[in-house]
Design an enzyme around this catalytic site. Structure first.
Site, PDB file in Angstrom:
ATOM      1  N   HIS A   1      27.781 -18.130 114.825  1.00 10.01           N
ATOM      2  CA  HIS A   1      29.004 -18.451 114.261  1.00 10.01           C
ATOM      3  C   HIS A   1      28.703 -19.293 112.984  1.00 10.01           C
ATOM      4  O   HIS A   1      29.301 -19.026 112.063  1.00 10.01           O
ATOM      5  CB  HIS A   1      29.648 -19.237 115.235  1.00 10.01           C
TER       6      HIS A   1
ATOM      7  N   ALA B   1      24.689 -41.279 104.979  1.00  9.80           N
ATOM      8  CA  ALA B   1      25.345 -42.604 104.249  1.00  9.80           C
ATOM      9  C   ALA B   1      25.879 -42.464 102.941  1.00  9.80           C
ATOM     10  O   ALA B   1      27.116 -42.956 103.046  1.00  9.80           O
ATOM     11  CB  ALA B   1      24.233 -43.782 104.229  1.00  9.80           C
TER      12      ALA B   1
ATOM     13  N   THR C   1      25.617 -29.344 107.613  1.00 13.35           N
ATOM     14  CA  THR C   1      25.445 -28.324 108.375  1.00 13.35           C
ATOM     15  C   THR C   1      25.609 -28.711 109.831  1.00 13.35           C
ATOM     16  O   THR C   1      25.339 -27.935 110.636  1.00 13.35           O
ATOM     17  CB  THR C   1      23.839 -27.820 108.057  1.00 13.35           C
ATOM     18  N   GLY C   2      25.901 -30.047 109.979  1.00 14.82           N
ATOM     19  CA  GLY C   2      25.612 -30.505 111.478  1.00 14.82           C
ATOM     20  C   GLY C   2      24.522 -30.574 112.243  1.00 14.82           C
ATOM     21  O   GLY C   2      24.364 -30.773 113.396  1.00 14.82           O
TER      22      GLY C   2
ATOM     23  N   GLY D   1      21.587 -32.518 110.780  1.00 18.26           N
ATOM     24  CA  GLY D   1      20.930 -33.624 110.083  1.00 18.26           C
ATOM     25  C   GLY D   1      20.556 -34.615 111.350  1.00 18.26           C
ATOM     26  O   GLY D   1      19.438 -34.823 111.634  1.00 18.26           O
TER      27      GLY D   1
HETATM   28  P1  ADP Z   1      26.390 -33.208 108.787  1.00 18.72           P
HETATM   29  O1  ADP Z   1      25.450 -32.028 108.054  1.00 18.72           O
HETATM   30  O2  ADP Z   1      27.801 -32.616 109.179  1.00 18.72           O
HETATM   31  O3  ADP Z   1      26.559 -34.544 107.932  1.00 18.72           O
HETATM   32  P2  ADP Z   1      24.976 -34.659 110.951  1.00 18.72           P
HETATM   33  O4  ADP Z   1      24.375 -34.050 111.813  1.00 18.72           O
HETATM   34  O5  ADP Z   1      23.769 -35.210 109.884  1.00 18.72           O
HETATM   35  O6  ADP Z   1      25.580 -33.331 110.149  1.00 18.72           O
HETATM   36  O7  ADP Z   1      25.851 -35.679 111.171  1.00 18.72           O
HETATM   37  C1  ADP Z   1      26.939 -35.280 112.366  1.00 18.72           C
HETATM   38  C2  ADP Z   1      28.539 -35.813 111.932  1.00 18.72           C
HETATM   39  O8  ADP Z   1      28.100 -37.356 112.319  1.00 18.72           O
HETATM   40  C3  ADP Z   1      28.624 -35.787 110.734  1.00 18.72           C
HETATM   41  O9  ADP Z   1      29.547 -34.552 110.414  1.00 18.72           O
HETATM   42  C4  ADP Z   1      29.804 -36.919 110.689  1.00 18.72           C
HETATM   43  O10 ADP Z   1      30.856 -36.478 111.188  1.00 18.72           O
HETATM   44  C5  ADP Z   1      29.024 -38.113 111.237  1.00 18.72           C
HETATM   45  N1  ADP Z   1      28.146 -38.933 110.580  1.00 18.72           N
HETATM   46  C6  ADP Z   1      26.754 -38.755 110.208  1.00 18.72           C
HETATM   47  N2  ADP Z   1      26.441 -39.921 109.745  1.00 18.72           N
HETATM   48  C7  ADP Z   1      27.502 -40.655 109.286  1.00 18.72           C
HETATM   49  C8  ADP Z   1      27.648 -41.594 108.608  1.00 18.72           C
HETATM   50  N3  ADP Z   1      26.670 -42.551 107.777  1.00 18.72           N
HETATM   51  N4  ADP Z   1      28.960 -42.209 108.321  1.00 18.72           N
HETATM   52  C9  ADP Z   1      30.186 -41.445 109.179  1.00 18.72           C
HETATM   53  N5  ADP Z   1      30.014 -40.279 110.021  1.00 18.72           N
HETATM   54  C10 ADP Z   1      28.735 -40.019 109.864  1.00 18.72           C
END
Ligand code: ADP
Length: 352
Positions: A121, A239, A297-298, A300
């Site tokens: 997906h 961040a 990408t969701g 990280g």
């Molecule tokens: P993405 O690629 O969407 O950043 P991550 O796995 O890194 O995927 O993070 C998942 C979700 O966690 C993000 O989509 C965001 O909603 C939330 N998130 C991560 N880090 C932060 C942050 N420092 N402040 C606010 N929200 C965060």
């Protein structure tokens, strides 16, 4: 004899010609292949599970050995018990049944199926967008050069997101045990922070975000330098991505009772309490539109979580909506069992 059978992990059960259990070991009882039956006022007797009796009947009639995989509902709640059952006809109408618990294998297979579905997906969306944008670009080339430039820029953005998605998927699958953690080595924490600063300064300056490093210097952790840099870079890039312009991101290194904490604090949008437990799951995003816009990408944080576990540490978060978030990577300052030997493939996802 019974104690030998009871010592086995496989369930062993023999039914007579009338399906009465004549030999049952402890594992067969634990798996629920036989259950207690209240036979009126008579002493409670054991009877085989209905599915097991059906299987025994077939094998008795045909004389052909059968091997089946079943999901047996548990008496108590919880996920069904996955069993691999082999039934063999014996003389006198008796049937011998052996059963192995394959619940874990079933769970891993299920997580893998979900993962493949999610990945397909996630890949389909940017590929679809790229196709549309390329068509739009072709249309606009002669008629509307300004629009053509916009489409080309979006193609660039989408394709770099797609590239990142693919490389993060590879990273995640490597971390999930396909390849063992390289020999844990002493890693200089200062080297990690220098490398992180180097990689994060471009996205930070694009938003005029001040990157600060503070705390204890000269500390050492054990593990793999590349993986640890990846983990901290992911936290710092998040961040930056989830903060308004002209704020600051602070990385603080401290030591606590055999652990080194690397805390990444921002003054960003924060995370709602309902999302906070789920953000470490693969592909979970609190705000999909925002994550897409930042090229997210969701994956990280799923990668960060894997790296922290592989190193015998953990990652935690505190956050207040509209105020900011602090992600803390806690790593042992000595080599640990977890850092020395990667656990067998541990799936994360639905159940963190
Ligand atoms: P993405 O690629 O969407 O950043 P991550 O796995 O890194 O995927 O993070 C998942 C979700 O966690 C993000 O989509 C965001 O909603 C939330 N998130 C991560 N880090 C932060 C942050 N420092 N402040 C606010 N929200 C965060």
């Amino acid at each position: 004899m019974t104690d030998i059978l009871d010592a086995l992990q496989v369930g062993v059960l023999v039914l007579d010609e009338a399906d009465k259990p004549v030999l049952v070991n402890a594992a067969a009882r634990d798996m629920g292949l036989v259950r207690q039956r209240q036979a009126g006022a008579a002493a409670p007797a054991e009877e085989a599970h209905t599915i097991v009796r059906t299987l025994a009947g077939q094998v008795r009639r045909t004389g052909i050995t059968r091997v089946v995989e079943l999901d047996l509902p548990r008496l108590t709640h919880g996920e069904p018990l996955g069993v691999n059952v082999r039934a063999v006809a014996l003389d006198g109408g008796r049937v011998a049944i052996e059963a192995a618990d394959v619940t874990e294998a079933h769970r891993v297979a299920r997580v893998r199926r979900d993962f493949v579905a999610n990945v397909s997906h996630e890949l389909k969306t940017p590929v679809g967008a790229l196709q549309l944008l390329a068509e739009a670009l072709l249309d606009a080339t002669d008629k509307d050069p300004a629009a053509a430039i916009r489409f080309a820029e979006r193609i660039k953005h989408e394709s770099s997101r797609l590239g990142r998605l693919v490389s993060e998927l590879l990273e995640l699958s490597r971390l999930q045990g396909a390849e063992p953690l390289p020999e844990p080595e002493p890693v200089d924490v200062d080297k990690i922070t220098v490398e992180v600063l180097d990689r994060a300064k471009t996205p930070a300056s694009a938003k005029e975000i001040e990157l600060r490093f503070q705390g204890v210097r000269g500390l050492t952790v054990y593990g793999n330098e590349n993986q640890l840099v990846t983990a901290v870079v992911n936290l710092v890039e998040n961040a930056i991505a989830y903060s308004p312009e002209r704020t600051s991101v602070t990385v603080t290194v401290s030591e606590d009772n055999g652990y080194v904490d690397i805390a990444v604090a921002d003054q960003g949008i924060g995370i709602e309490p309902r999302d906070i437990d789920r953000i470490f799951e693969r592909f979970y995003r609190a705000d999909r539109a925002r994550s897409r816009a930042t090229g997210g990408t969701g994956l990280g944080l799923a990668i960060v979580k894997h790296i922290s576990t592989n190193h015998g540490g953990r990652v935690t978060v505190t956050s207040a909506v509209g105020v900011g978030s602090t992600f803390t990577l806690r790593l042992p300052s000595r080599p640990t069992e977890a850092a020395l030997a990667l656990p067998p493939s541990v799936e994360i996802g639905g159940a963190p």
